[in-house]
Design an enzyme around this catalytic site. Structure first.
Site, PDB file in Angstrom:
ATOM      1  N   ARG A  60       0.702  -1.058   0.023  1.00 30.69           N
ATOM      2  CA  ARG A  60      -0.057  -0.092  -0.112  1.00 30.69           C
ATOM      3  C   ARG A  60       0.835   1.372  -0.059  1.00 30.69           C
ATOM      4  NH1 ARG A  60      -2.532  -3.945   2.248  1.00 30.69           N
ATOM      5  NH2 ARG A  60      -0.673  -4.089   3.242  1.00 30.69           N
ATOM      6  N   THR A  61       1.821   1.495   0.835  1.00 33.47           N
ATOM      7  CA  THR A  61       2.607   2.455   1.187  1.00 33.47           C
ATOM      8  C   THR A  61       3.336   2.798  -0.215  1.00 33.47           C
ATOM      9  OG1 THR A  61       2.773   1.973   3.390  1.00 33.47           O
ATOM     10  CG2 THR A  61       3.960   3.796   2.697  1.00 33.47           C
ATOM     11  N   LYS A  90      26.748  -3.170  -2.855  1.00 30.30           N
ATOM     12  CA  LYS A  90      28.169  -2.966  -3.058  1.00 30.30           C
ATOM     13  C   LYS A  90      28.589  -2.045  -1.966  1.00 30.30           C
ATOM     14  CE  LYS A  90      27.235  -2.190  -8.071  1.00 30.30           C
ATOM     15  NZ  LYS A  90      27.406  -1.105  -9.171  1.00 30.30           N
ATOM     16  N   ARG A 111      11.425   3.816   2.995  1.00 27.94           N
ATOM     17  CA  ARG A 111      11.149   2.966   4.168  1.00 27.94           C
ATOM     18  C   ARG A 111      12.500   2.176   4.220  1.00 27.94           C
ATOM     19  NH1 ARG A 111       6.042  -0.930   4.272  1.00 27.94           N
ATOM     20  NH2 ARG A 111       5.122   0.911   4.982  1.00 27.94           N
ATOM     21  N   HIS A 139       5.938   5.908  11.380  1.00 33.41           N
ATOM     22  CA  HIS A 139       5.197   5.617  10.015  1.00 33.41           C
ATOM     23  C   HIS A 139       4.363   6.989  10.120  1.00 33.41           C
ATOM     24  CE1 HIS A 139       3.721   4.200   6.506  1.00 33.41           C
ATOM     25  NE2 HIS A 139       3.447   3.008   6.558  1.00 33.41           N
TER      26      HIS A 139
HETATM   27  C1  NCD Z   1       2.073  -0.995   8.251  1.00 32.23           C
HETATM   28  C2  NCD Z   1       3.481  -0.777   8.262  1.00 32.23           C
HETATM   29  O1  NCD Z   1       4.225  -0.985   7.383  1.00 32.23           O
HETATM   30  O2  NCD Z   1       4.045  -0.478   9.464  1.00 32.23           O
HETATM   31  N1  NCD Z   1       1.457  -1.088   6.781  1.00 32.23           N
HETATM   32  C3  NCD Z   1       1.319  -0.215   6.055  1.00 32.23           C
HETATM   33  O3  NCD Z   1       2.234   0.491   5.890  1.00 32.23           O
HETATM   34  N2  NCD Z   1      -0.002   0.029   5.491  1.00 32.23           N
HETATM   35  C4  NCD Z   1       1.430  -1.675   9.439  1.00 32.23           C
HETATM   36  C5  NCD Z   1       2.147  -3.471   9.357  1.00 32.23           C
HETATM   37  O4  NCD Z   1       3.020  -3.602   8.613  1.00 32.23           O
HETATM   38  O5  NCD Z   1       1.640  -4.001  10.108  1.00 32.23           O
END
Ligand code: NCD
Length: 308
Positions: A60-61, A90, A111, A139
């Site tokens: 999703r993100t 590397k 991320r 997040h």
């Molecule tokens: C979350 C995350 O990556 O922290 N997912 C997301 O971004 N929708 C929640 C999770 O992984 O549980």
């Protein structure tokens, strides 16, 4: 608060006015999405490039950051598997990757599994960096879309009781939800398996506003918002350790019988034995709507960071 040209690394950067103005912007973005679907595409970020650098899995993100940029007429460079396919292999440092990518893109969404790593990267980037999750720390954009979902639902955030259930120790989403909710007058009801409680520092900050309860029933009875997290498997030392917790607390139809009529169930997804599939048809389920809200909120954020 000023967004233009800023890195977005933590929920601590946001104040109440900034949040409300971002939500108003996100609401406008829903219209931009509707227009785009009819063939009238926006050019708001034409000429701009977003790079998405993901050192940890995502569905999703990453997609919603990319969809957000595309909906605004910008373009996207994407690496979904930085750990395997970038110069990390590397032994390039995060600092150098930051300098390099900021020569190429106008904004970066990143991320990474280590706490604080996105901030280290951002220090070396000449363009805005948006934290798309750093380990179990924060997040911020998920929390933004979560609060936007609440705000749309109730027309306000003040006065609500937020129930949190799941892996409160490791869920960066619930940590960041608190980071933003601090700007409003809310109460908390918390329930987690023993050993996965909310970190002491957050509990201390919540102070009298928080009540820790022992059962999911005690939580749903009071909550206007039921915020669920999965047990965060990747933060455990072993599969065995993880299995001790998974499936202990499940939001199912039985539990929902005890929840308020107007309550909503939120889960950032993915879910794993924490929200039963039978709850999907409950009119109070909001976890799939959250995904759509995430595109609008990330559009709003990209716009204000790049253009003001
Ligand atoms: C979350 C995350 O990556 O922290 N997912 C997301 O971004 N929708 C929640 C999770 O992984 O549980």
């Amino acid at each position: 608060m000023k967004f233009k040209g800023q890195h977005i690394l933590s929920t601590q950067q946001f104040d109440r006015m900034g949040l409300l103005s971002l939500f108003a912007e996100a609401k406008k973005m829903e219209k931009v999405i509707a227009d785009a679907k009819k063939g009238k595409e926006s050019k708001i970020l034409a000429g701009k490039i977003l790079a998405t650098l993901f050192y940890e899995p995502s569905t999703r993100t990453r997609f919603s950051f990319e969809a957000a940029m595309l909906r605004l007429g910008g373009r996207v460079l994407s690496n979904a598997d930085m750990m395997q396919t970038s110069s990390v292999r590397k032994l390039e440092t995060l600092e150098d990757t930051g300098k390099v990518v900021s020569q190429i893109a106008d904004v970066i969404a990143m991320r990474h599994p280590e706490k604080g790593s996105v901030a280290v990267f951002a220090e070396h980037s000449d363009v805005p960096v948006i934290n798309a999750g750093d380990g179990s720390n924060e997040h911020p954009t998920q929390a933004l879309l979560d609060l936007y979902t609440i705000w749309k639902e109730f027309g306000k955030i003040d006065g609500l009781t937020i129930g949190m259930i799941g892996d409160l120790k490791n869920s960066r989403v619930q940590h960041s939800q608190f980071g933003l909710l601090k700007n409003f007058k809310v109460k908390y009801v918390l329930v987690s398996p023993r050993g996965l409680e909310m970190p002491a520092a957050i509990l201390k900050e919540m102070g009298d506003m928080a009540k820790v309860v022992l059962t999911p029933e005690d939580m749903v009875e009071k909550a206007d918002v039921i915020s669920v997290s999965r047990i965060q498997k990747e933060r455990f030392v072993s599969e065995r350790e993880y299995k001790k917790f998974v499936g202990q607390f499940v939001v199912d139809s039985e539990l929902m019988k005890k929840a308020k009529k107007h309550a909503i169930v939120m889960q950032p997804l993915p879910r794993v034995d924490d929200v039963a599939v039978e709850v999907d048809s409950d009119p109070r389920a909001r976890y799939f709507d959250q995904v759509g809200n995430g595109v609008a909120v990330r559009m709003a954020l990209l716009k204000v960071v790049l253009k003001g």
